[in-house]
Design an enzyme around this catalytic site. Structure first.
Site: not given
Lengths: 276, 276
Positions: A1-3, A77-78
């Site tokens: 997923m991402c953050q 966004h990462i």
């Protein structure tokens, strides 16, 4: 997923402090190392910086940390890739134009069996479910309002309806901004904090850095920071409820709604908690 | 006025050398100091870096000079404002999406009494004649071909027709790319050079820098550089004819046409030569 990381402010503010902690999670304190991106609205302009190198060591991320861009709306966004390759065209945030404004979108989650019927007015350039969802929202807004920008209340209701259409397909934590409002929706994980007068000190979780915001901010300044996980360890962050949609304006949570999450998706969301 | 720089290549190539000379004209060797921008296509992705600081000293320009991004299509612009303020939303190049591709546009010139009838599918975010012209072209392409990407020959003809509609209004030197082809149109000043096997040394006019391209390029590589004024003093640059439109693909001039320039505009163009 991402953050995800977002900022909405009453007055132009630089996000250097929060971005420094956030960028460390892109390969240093966390494993979101498949690229990053950050978009800054400056009046009606918008600058998007993306890179498919990890944010903890990308030269583009270094520039952002050293070059304080003052903005009233920021989305960052990462990425930990789950759908789509790590190609640059799949790096969030994505940008499109509607009603003579830039719109910016970034997503954390996974939409399954999701192939929206896009008429062609907005098409995805890359291969992510996220960019398809963004095109779905842009198309839905244009279909509802044509070439006329709606009132804030009507816009919020439309975004709520479109979010509902998409949450049927899975985890849909996202940030969306047109440079004036910032919409934040939570399926599983999203937190926010409102910093206002009198400002206090804040200490990052992911880097040993403290800032005393009372020295850099004045009465009337107000800043909302939205993040997948809290960025500081000495402040009280508010956790979004699952399904909650908040529209931030002038640094405050201005409008709120809860978008119903279908039961099947609630189960999927629960299963996916571990990997966010 | 402004200056333009473009690159179209057979294989991904970094533009560091040419950009270094070009960026010096943004406030050091020339007076185009009202902001700059550069867009790099990387496969279908496109990164746009803009700043309203002069390119000779902007931290964003410094990053570009130090971070060799390999691209097959690049468009850069340094600005001396004639219409619109120096606000960031007026910095070229501009970006829009059409047919699931990013499109990039930058303009050098001045369009007078120019208010295209934009239907709303593409609207300008800033206040320049240039962004309005870009929206005019994007709208014209969508009106002609709907949601179906045309053949290269049909696309070229459409761009030629749209260019003719706009040149009626004044000086319209521009660069336009969809990441595959690069269109270059000259009203007054534009030059190009094709570098191919066997490559040679090149020496910049605006900085004491020489590169031996035979050491960094191979057989099969081919690079066209397009610039308002030649960037090197030891190579033979080809001057565009007034009205000439060239589509570059794979590093070569692939298609050419001459767009008629109305007599009244030829006079305006002649008057404006001194300030380009």
């Amino acid at each position: 997923m991402c953050q995800l990381l977002g900022m909405n402010c009453a007055t132009p503010t630089d996000i250097t402090f929060s971005f420094t902690g956030f960028a460390a999670r892109g390969g240093h304190t966390d494993h979101h190392a498949d690229g990053f991106g950050v978009a800054f609205f400056e009046s009606k302009a918008c600058r998007v910086f993306i890179d498919n190198q990890p944010s903890c060591k990308s030269p583009v991320a270094e520039l952002i940390k050293r070059y304080p861009i003052k903005s009233r709306n920021v989305i960052a966004h990462i990425r930990k890739a789950t759908q789509g390759t790590t190609a640059l065209e799949n790096c969030h945030p994505f940008m499109r134009e509607l009603w003579g404004r830039h719109w910016i979108f970034a997503h954390n989650g996974d939409l399954l069996d999701y192939q929206p019927a896009l008429s062609g007015q907005y098409q995805a350039v890359g291969t992510t479910d996220s960019e398809a969802a963004f095109c779905h929202i842009m198309q839905g807004l244009r279909q509802r309002f044509g070439n006329t920008e709606p009132s804030t209340a009507d816009l919020f209701q439309a975004v709520e309806e479109l979010t509902h259409e998409i949450t049927v397909h899975g985890v849909f934590n996202y940030l969306l901004s047109n440079g004036r409002s910032l919409f934040a929706h939570c399926s599983t994980h999203l937190h926010y904090i409102v910093r206002e007068w009198p400002f206090n000190k804040a200490h990052l979780i992911d880097a040993d850095m403290t800032v005393d915001f009372s020295l850099t901010n004045r009465q009337g300044d107000c800043v909302s920071i939205i993040a997948t996980k809290p960025l500081t360890d000495n402040e009280v962050w508010t956790r979004f409820e699952p399904g909650q949609l908040i529209m931030f304006e002038q640094g405050y949570a201005a409008l709120r709604a809860v978008v119903p999450i279908p039961g099947s998706v609630q189960r999927k969301n629960a299963e996916s908690l571990a990997c966010v």
